[in-house]
Write a protein that holds these residues in place. Structure first.
Motif, PDB file in Angstrom:
ATOM      1  N   VAL A   1       0.814  -1.205   0.000  1.00 57.47           N
ATOM      2  CA  VAL A   1       0.000   0.000   0.000  1.00 57.47           C
ATOM      3  C   VAL A   1       0.855   1.266   0.000  1.00 57.47           C
ATOM      4  O   VAL A   1       0.603   2.212  -0.757  1.00 57.47           O
ATOM      5  CB  VAL A   1      -0.934   0.006   1.231  1.00 57.47           C
ATOM      6  CG1 VAL A   1      -1.550   1.376   1.442  1.00 57.47           C
ATOM      7  CG2 VAL A   1      -2.028  -1.033   1.065  1.00 57.47           C
TER       8      VAL A   1
ATOM      9  N   ARG B   1      -6.860   5.192  12.726  1.00 59.24           N
ATOM     10  CA  ARG B   1      -6.335   3.942  12.164  1.00 59.24           C
ATOM     11  C   ARG B   1      -6.165   2.888  13.260  1.00 59.24           C
ATOM     12  O   ARG B   1      -6.490   1.707  13.066  1.00 59.24           O
ATOM     13  CB  ARG B   1      -4.988   4.175  11.482  1.00 59.24           C
ATOM     14  CG  ARG B   1      -5.055   4.930  10.180  1.00 59.24           C
ATOM     15  CD  ARG B   1      -3.721   4.831   9.448  1.00 59.24           C
ATOM     16  NE  ARG B   1      -3.521   5.941   8.546  1.00 59.24           N
ATOM     17  CZ  ARG B   1      -2.416   6.167   7.858  1.00 59.24           C
ATOM     18  NH1 ARG B   1      -1.386   5.346   7.988  1.00 59.24           N
ATOM     19  NH2 ARG B   1      -2.309   7.212   7.062  1.00 59.24           N
TER      20      ARG B   1
ATOM     21  N   GLY C   1      -4.057   2.416   3.512  1.00 53.68           N
ATOM     22  CA  GLY C   1      -4.757   1.891   2.344  1.00 53.68           C
ATOM     23  C   GLY C   1      -6.182   2.404   2.209  1.00 53.68           C
ATOM     24  O   GLY C   1      -6.821   2.796   3.189  1.00 53.68           O
ATOM     25  N   THR C   2      -6.675   2.381   0.988  1.00 58.53           N
ATOM     26  CA  THR C   2      -8.065   2.752   0.718  1.00 58.53           C
ATOM     27  C   THR C   2      -8.987   1.610   1.153  1.00 58.53           C
ATOM     28  O   THR C   2      -8.540   0.473   1.348  1.00 58.53           O
ATOM     29  CB  THR C   2      -8.267   3.001  -0.780  1.00 58.53           C
ATOM     30  OG1 THR C   2      -8.068   1.748  -1.478  1.00 58.53           O
ATOM     31  CG2 THR C   2      -7.297   4.042  -1.311  1.00 58.53           C
ATOM     32  N   PRO C   3     -10.290   1.887   1.306  1.00 53.56           N
ATOM     33  CA  PRO C   3     -11.222   0.792   1.615  1.00 53.56           C
ATOM     34  C   PRO C   3     -11.126  -0.368   0.624  1.00 53.56           C
ATOM     35  O   PRO C   3     -11.216  -1.538   1.019  1.00 53.56           O
ATOM     36  CB  PRO C   3     -12.594   1.477   1.559  1.00 53.56           C
ATOM     37  CG  PRO C   3     -12.304   2.889   1.962  1.00 53.56           C
ATOM     38  CD  PRO C   3     -10.969   3.198   1.342  1.00 53.56           C
TER      39      PRO C   3
ATOM     40  N   GLN D   1      -8.480  -1.321  -1.055  1.00 50.75           N
ATOM     41  CA  GLN D   1      -7.240  -2.057  -0.796  1.00 50.75           C
ATOM     42  C   GLN D   1      -7.353  -2.898   0.467  1.00 50.75           C
ATOM     43  O   GLN D   1      -6.851  -4.026   0.518  1.00 50.75           O
ATOM     44  CB  GLN D   1      -6.073  -1.078  -0.697  1.00 50.75           C
ATOM     45  CG  GLN D   1      -5.681  -0.464  -2.027  1.00 50.75           C
ATOM     46  CD  GLN D   1      -4.620   0.607  -1.881  1.00 50.75           C
ATOM     47  OE1 GLN D   1      -4.625   1.392  -0.935  1.00 50.75           O
ATOM     48  NE2 GLN D   1      -3.684   0.648  -2.824  1.00 50.75           N
TER      49      GLN D   1
ATOM     50  N   GLN E   1      -4.881  -4.023  -7.476  1.00 51.27           N
ATOM     51  CA  GLN E   1      -5.176  -3.217  -6.292  1.00 51.27           C
ATOM     52  C   GLN E   1      -3.945  -2.525  -5.706  1.00 51.27           C
ATOM     53  O   GLN E   1      -4.070  -1.523  -5.010  1.00 51.27           O
ATOM     54  CB  GLN E   1      -5.822  -4.090  -5.208  1.00 51.27           C
ATOM     55  CG  GLN E   1      -7.210  -4.589  -5.560  1.00 51.27           C
ATOM     56  CD  GLN E   1      -8.226  -3.466  -5.663  1.00 51.27           C
ATOM     57  OE1 GLN E   1      -8.074  -2.408  -5.067  1.00 51.27           O
ATOM     58  NE2 GLN E   1      -9.265  -3.687  -6.459  1.00 51.27           N
TER      59      GLN E   1
END
Length: 270
Positions: free
Chosen positions: A64, A139, A199-201, A203, A251
């Motif tokens: 990521v 996070r 990371g994005t949702p 990912q 991804q």
């Protein structure tokens, strides 16, 4: 040369393994009145495991963000939690195993009372380690929620219950045990790594799908090595390996190591 024989990937694996071992070796070293409890905890934590879960965590973070450092607390927490689960799995009231990875189980070496306390203390220490992550609070909270779910009745505890009291003769029941007892901690490790890396949702979801499939393939290989019907095990391994690779396709910037890892674990002989 096959991808599984790739020297660069093997070196990357070894570097991660060494880094994790070095960090874990710094835990529970205090000279206290309960130092035997700490010795018992270290005995199971530093028992020569492959550190697959921790490496998944680190490498998902790297996939990521390009860096692993922010995931080291999470990776160590995963291994500490895993050590607790193995101590309790081996207890006479559970799987009743006298040996673990070629040496006496914790309760054989230190006694059942100390082993139970060591497992309890490791579980608590796992959460403390994760919560000490130097990351934005949102996070850390998200990681702790995922970690707690993997540790409890919807993860390894639920899986252990089904392993002992469930109908292990049915294929579907066995798969449910594996999803909870094995794959849940694999998938948590991957998600924690992806979250640590920002990371994005999408990912984070891809990391979950990848590691869940990897965990099921990993357990099927173990079952095959323990004399499960070879044809069924190979079918599960092939299917879940394909799922794992498909989940991360497109991804992340670099998936070479993650692809190599799932293929290496699917083909392993020990």
């Amino acid at each position: 040369m096959t991808m599984n024989d790739n020297p660069a990937m093997k070196r990357a694996f070894a570097l991660c393994h060494t880094a994790i071992e070095n960090r874990l070796n710094s835990y529970f070293t205090e000279d206290t009145g309960y130092k035997t409890l700490l010795e018992s905890m270290r005995y199971s934590l530093l028992d020569g495991g492959k550190r697959i879960r921790a490496i998944i965590c680190l490498k998902c973070c790297e996939a990521v963000s390009g860096d692993m450092e922010s995931a080291f607390n999470a990776a160590c927490a995963i291994e500490i939690l895993h050590a607790y689960s193995l101590i309790h799995d081996d207890l006479p009231c559970m799987d009743d195993d006298d040996m673990r990875r070629g040496k006496p189980s914790n309760h054989i070496k230190y006694g059942e009372c100390t082993a139970v306390l060591a497992g309890d203390a490791l579980q608590s220490a796992a959460f403390a380690t994760l919560l000490e992550s130097a990351l934005p609070p949102d996070r850390v909270v998200e990681m702790a929620q995922i970690f707690a779910r993997a540790a409890g009745p919807y993860g390894i505890c639920g899986g252990q219950y089904l392993d002992i009291f469930g109908d292990g003769s049915a294929a579907d029941a066995l798969m449910e045990v594996h999803k909870l007892k094995t794959a849940a901690l694999f998938s948590a490790a991957a998600q924690l790594g992806a979250i640590a890396g920002g990371g994005t949702p999408a990912q984070i979801q891809a990391a979950w799908e990848y590691a869940t499939a990897l965990g099921l393939a990993f357990q099927a290989r173990d079952d095959m090595l323990d004399d499960m019907a070879a044809s069924e095990a190979e079918r599960v391994i092939r299917l879940e390996t394909e799922k794992a690779i498909s989940a991360i396709n497109g991804q992340f910037k670099d998936t070479d190591f993650l692809v190599w890892l799932v293929q290496m674990l699917a083909d392993r002989s020990n």
